[in-house]
Design a protein around this motif. Structure first.
Motif, short mmCIF file in Angstrom:
data_model
loop_
_atom_site.label_atom_id
_atom_site.label_comp_id
_atom_site.label_asym_id
_atom_site.label_seq_id
_atom_site.Cartn_x
_atom_site.Cartn_y
_atom_site.Cartn_z
N PHE A 45 0.96 -1.28 0.51
CA PHE A 45 -0.07 0.20 0.34
C PHE A 45 0.19 1.20 0.44
CE2 PHE A 45 -1.94 3.18 2.18
CZ PHE A 45 -2.76 3.72 1.84
N MET A 65 -5.84 9.78 4.01
CA MET A 65 -6.49 7.86 4.09
C MET A 65 -7.96 8.73 4.36
SD MET A 65 -4.93 4.68 6.25
CE MET A 65 -3.28 4.99 4.92
N GLU A 68 -12.97 4.98 2.87
CA GLU A 68 -12.54 3.15 1.30
C GLU A 68 -11.08 2.78 1.66
OE1 GLU A 68 -14.21 1.63 -1.10
OE2 GLU A 68 -15.61 3.31 0.05
N GLU A 69 -10.06 3.93 2.24
CA GLU A 69 -8.85 3.28 2.45
C GLU A 69 -8.97 1.86 3.60
OE1 GLU A 69 -8.43 6.31 -0.70
OE2 GLU A 69 -8.96 6.13 1.52
N CYS A 73 -8.39 -1.50 2.25
CA CYS A 73 -7.07 -2.05 2.04
C CYS A 73 -6.82 -2.28 3.29
CB CYS A 73 -6.29 -0.32 0.91
SG CYS A 73 -6.79 -0.14 0.31
N LEU A 77 -2.47 -1.93 4.58
CA LEU A 77 -2.15 -0.51 5.87
C LEU A 77 -1.84 -1.14 7.41
CD1 LEU A 77 -5.86 1.14 5.69
CD2 LEU A 77 -3.37 1.72 4.48
#
Length: 104
Positions: A45, A65, A68-69, A73, A77
């Motif tokens: 990431f 960030m 959604e992240e 993700c 992270l």
């Protein structure tokens, strides 16, 4: 003028007699760059982030960030090994829950 507790603490940790804005910003930039290097080496990431910042003003250029992240993700992270993490999930008001992880 009386020096603040935080200024005293920083001087003690860094071995400085007195704190100057220039020294503080140089140390902050050095520490941020150490974290960028660590993050880029341990997570796909963060490989989109720059290798190094040349000034603290470049912080505003880093991607923001958001929710959604955090939803999409999450595994990328996290930098520590997954067995060292404490995971928290939000119930979320809409869509998939967001996950946040903490370590020592």
């Amino acid at each position: 003028m009386r020096i603040s507790f935080m200024d005293e603490l920083i001087c003690q940790q860094e071995g400085w007699e007195r704190l100057s804005r220039r020294k503080l910003e140089e140390r902050q930039l050095e520490m941020i760059n150490m974290q960028l290097l660590r993050a880029r080496s341990q997570s796909s990431f963060y490989r989109a982030y720059p290798e190094k910042l040349l000034s603290l003003h470049q912080l505003q250029e880093l991607p923001f960030m958001g929710a959604e992240e955090l939803r999409e993700c999450f595994p990328q992270l996290c930098l520590p090994p997954s067995d060292e993490l404490l995971r928290l999930r939000t119930s979320g008001t809409m869509g998939m829950p967001k996950r946040v992880a903490y370590s020592q």
